[in-house]
Design an enzyme around this catalytic site. Structure first.
Site, PDB file in Angstrom:
ATOM      1  N   GLU A   1     -40.694 -62.617  16.055  1.00  0.00           N
ATOM      2  CA  GLU A   1     -40.762 -62.082  14.689  1.00  0.00           C
ATOM      3  C   GLU A   1     -39.847 -62.914  13.787  1.00  0.00           C
ATOM      4  O   GLU A   1     -38.632 -62.876  13.938  1.00  0.00           O
ATOM      5  CB  GLU A   1     -40.346 -60.618  14.668  1.00  0.00           C
ATOM      6  CG  GLU A   1     -40.523 -59.984  13.302  1.00  0.00           C
ATOM      7  CD  GLU A   1     -40.164 -58.511  13.292  1.00  0.00           C
ATOM      8  OE1 GLU A   1     -40.865 -57.733  12.610  1.00  0.00           O
ATOM      9  OE2 GLU A   1     -39.182 -58.125  13.969  1.00  0.00           O
TER      10      GLU A   1
ATOM     11  N   GLU B   1     -38.560 -47.278  15.263  1.00  0.00           N
ATOM     12  CA  GLU B   1     -39.606 -48.067  14.603  1.00  0.00           C
ATOM     13  C   GLU B   1     -39.063 -49.473  14.521  1.00  0.00           C
ATOM     14  O   GLU B   1     -38.138 -49.753  13.763  1.00  0.00           O
ATOM     15  CB  GLU B   1     -39.929 -47.489  13.224  1.00  0.00           C
ATOM     16  CG  GLU B   1     -41.240 -47.999  12.648  1.00  0.00           C
ATOM     17  CD  GLU B   1     -41.067 -49.236  11.797  1.00  0.00           C
ATOM     18  OE1 GLU B   1     -41.374 -50.342  12.327  1.00  0.00           O
ATOM     19  OE2 GLU B   1     -40.629 -49.127  10.658  1.00  0.00           O
TER      20      GLU B   1
ATOM     21  N   LYS C   1     -27.179 -43.729   7.491  1.00  0.00           N
ATOM     22  CA  LYS C   1     -26.474 -45.004   7.361  1.00  0.00           C
ATOM     23  C   LYS C   1     -27.425 -46.031   6.737  1.00  0.00           C
ATOM     24  O   LYS C   1     -28.368 -46.486   7.372  1.00  0.00           O
ATOM     25  CB  LYS C   1     -25.988 -45.530   8.711  1.00  0.00           C
ATOM     26  CG  LYS C   1     -25.130 -46.800   8.574  1.00  0.00           C
ATOM     27  CD  LYS C   1     -25.329 -47.698   9.754  1.00  0.00           C
ATOM     28  CE  LYS C   1     -25.334 -49.160   9.510  1.00  0.00           C
ATOM     29  NZ  LYS C   1     -25.462 -49.733   8.217  1.00  0.00           N
TER      30      LYS C   1
ATOM     31  N   CYS D   1     -42.075 -55.371   9.130  1.00  0.00           N
ATOM     32  CA  CYS D   1     -42.431 -55.292  10.545  1.00  0.00           C
ATOM     33  C   CYS D   1     -43.931 -55.190  10.746  1.00  0.00           C
ATOM     34  O   CYS D   1     -44.430 -55.416  11.850  1.00  0.00           O
ATOM     35  CB  CYS D   1     -41.717 -54.113  11.199  1.00  0.00           C
ATOM     36  SG  CYS D   1     -41.830 -52.582  10.261  1.00  0.00           S
TER      37      CYS D   1
END
Length: 500
Positions: free
Chosen positions: A401, A261, A187, A300
């Site tokens: 973040e 992750e 996906k 990230c």
């Protein structure tokens, strides 16, 4: 089918890019479509892709389950040959893949999109090269026993990809899973699906139907269906920690294999020895790279918390600001561009809100503020780099973040203090240490709670390295043969009695 290259549109009607299931290019079962918008061209629709549903995941899983046993039964050299052929095909289309990446994601062609396309090719070649290493062991058990293990594929892997570096993240999952004998249902991110569809098209000629399937659509529908589907043996997810927690919880309800992750708020620690006159410019360039400014901070692994020793704080900040301020923000397809665009309007606004929150804190020093910058003559989700100094590690901009080009700078004096601040985070994906003293650098690196620590360099992942996070930055490892074995195989023990 042959997907039309986005660059050839020249204002013509956006094409339809069907999804790929069981060797065929198909619409969604419900017939719904969604537009893929170019982040660097306001209002420009690149293509339409099917807005998939759980029914589309059902047929993709059925195709994968039907195709997987024969794929796994092949000698590893047959899978190896297929991966190498795919690598050659990808290499032949690397420039068009890079250009498509630049339009699909907003990542600059020269600094990000081309390297991403190159990494895609490298990882297909790497996992082809190690395809024979998915092997078991024989235990010396005496003359009357044969005891051995087999590393067998999990079956069908559901791979859920992010929008920031779709080709690179796909390259971590797809060739590794294929080399081990799995089939896949992939996906792509709804904001950046086109490069993944093009990847499937280039791979299709070299794979049996059903081994690789791509289902487009929303994460809350298609992604959720993959996570919940009883025919998916493993979910490999890359994305935010908040969504990752849901993926882990939902998949664990049916005891599916999961690797995650997730996010990061990575520390970057500068010692005085790294900011001497002969080193300061190189360290500043490394910190710039580690922050992923040339990916608009949408990474990230971005070293977004910069800790600079008080003795060199002002001098280093001046050099860093000069280098960062010289970056050119502009059209991702322009060879002169260093930074492209934020992915969409929602993220664009979110980054601005974080900057405003940081600027409102007492004692903050705004070194650079590019949050409202827009290149002349261009309309899109553009932002320039932002540096906020004098930040405290407890502030929101230092803990959450941001996923944008925002660097916060924190002074420090004592090594124990800076290590404690670096580790005072629920994230633990990456970290960076800058020092001319190897003992100092390694002692610090060993104390940092992160899955990946770089010393005196700020580059991206290297093929073959172990890659994954501590704490809420995820579980499992990818990018390496060790990670692939752990992520995409299971061990079967076989004991045989030998009669004499």
């Amino acid at each position: 089918m042959k997907h039309q290259t986005v660059l050839e549109l020249n204002g013509t009607e956006a094409p339809d890019w069907p999804m790929y299931i069981d060797g065929e290019w198909v619409d969604s079962v419900e017939g719904a479509w969604t537009e893929v918008v170019c982040p660097s061209r306001a209002g420009t629709v690149l293509a339409r892709v099917p807005n998939g549903s759980a029914a589309d995941v059902d047929r993709a899983v059925a195709a994968a389950r039907a195709a997987q046993p024969a794929w796994a039964a092949l000698h590893f050299t047959a899978r190896q040959r297929a991966l190498l052929q795919i690598a050659d095909a990808l290499e032949g289309e690397a420039e068009s893949l890079a250009a498509l990446t630049a339009q699909d994601t907003g990542n600059a062609l020269r600094t990000q999109a081309r390297p991403e396309a190159a990494t895609l090719v490298s990882l297909f070649r790497y996992f082809a090269g190690v395809a024979g290493e998915f092997k078991g062991t024989v235990l010396p058990a005496g003359e009357n026993q044969l005891q051995y293990t087999r590393l067998e594929p999990l079956g069908v892997v559901g791979a859920i990809l992010p929008w920031n570096s779709p080709l690179m993240i796909a390259a971590m999952k797809i060739p590794a899973a294929l080399a081990a004998g799995n089939a896949l249902v992939v996906k792509p991110a709804e904001d950046a699906p086109l490069t993944i569809l093009r990847l499937a098209e280039l791979a299709a000629e070299h794979l049996p139907a059903g081994v690789l399937n791509v289902v487009t659509g929303r994460g809350s529908i298609v992604g959720e269906a993959i996570v919940q589907h009883p025919g998916i043996d493993k979910v490999s997810f890359t994305g935010s920690s908040s969504v990752g927690r849901h993926v882990a919880t939902a998949a664990s309800e049916r005891l599916a294999h999961v690797s995650l992750e997730l996010g990061g708020k990575s520390p970057s620690i500068v010692f005085p020895s790294a900011a001497t006159p002969d080193r300061i410019d190189a360290t500043a360039a490394g910190v710039l790279l580690a922050m992923r400014f040339t990916r608009q901070g949408q990474s990230c692994t971005a070293g977004s918390r910069l800790f600079v020793h008080e003795d060199v704080y002002e001098a280093f900040l001046d050099r860093l600001a000069a280098q960062v301020g010289a970056l050119k923000v502009g059209d991702p397809l322009d060879e002169a561009t260093d930074m492209g665009t934020i992915i969409n309007a929602k993220q664009h606004q979110t980054v601005r809100e974080y900057v405003e929150d940081g600027k409102s804190q007492p004692g903050v020093r705004v070194v650079l503020d590019g949050s409202t910058f827009s290149p002349e003559g261009l309309e899109g989700f553009y932002q320039g780099p932002t540096i906020l100094a004098g930040v405290r590690n407890s502030w929101r901009v230092a803990r959450e973040e941001i996923f944008g080009p925002v660097l916060v700078v924190i002074p420090w004096r004592d090594v124990d203090e800076v290590v404690a601040m670096a580790n005072d985070s629920h994230y633990g994906l990456a970290a960076y240490v800058w020092s001319a003293d190897l003992d100092e650098a390694l002692a610090t690196a060993h104390r940092i709670e992160s899955g990946w620590v770089q010393v005196n360099q700020g580059g991206s992942q290297m093929v073959g390295q172990s890659y994954g996070g501590y704490k809420q930055s995820g579980t499992g490892r990818e990018f390496s043969i060790e990670g692939a074995i752990a992520s995409f195989t299971q061990t079967k023990q076989i004991n045989v009695s030998i009669r004499r």
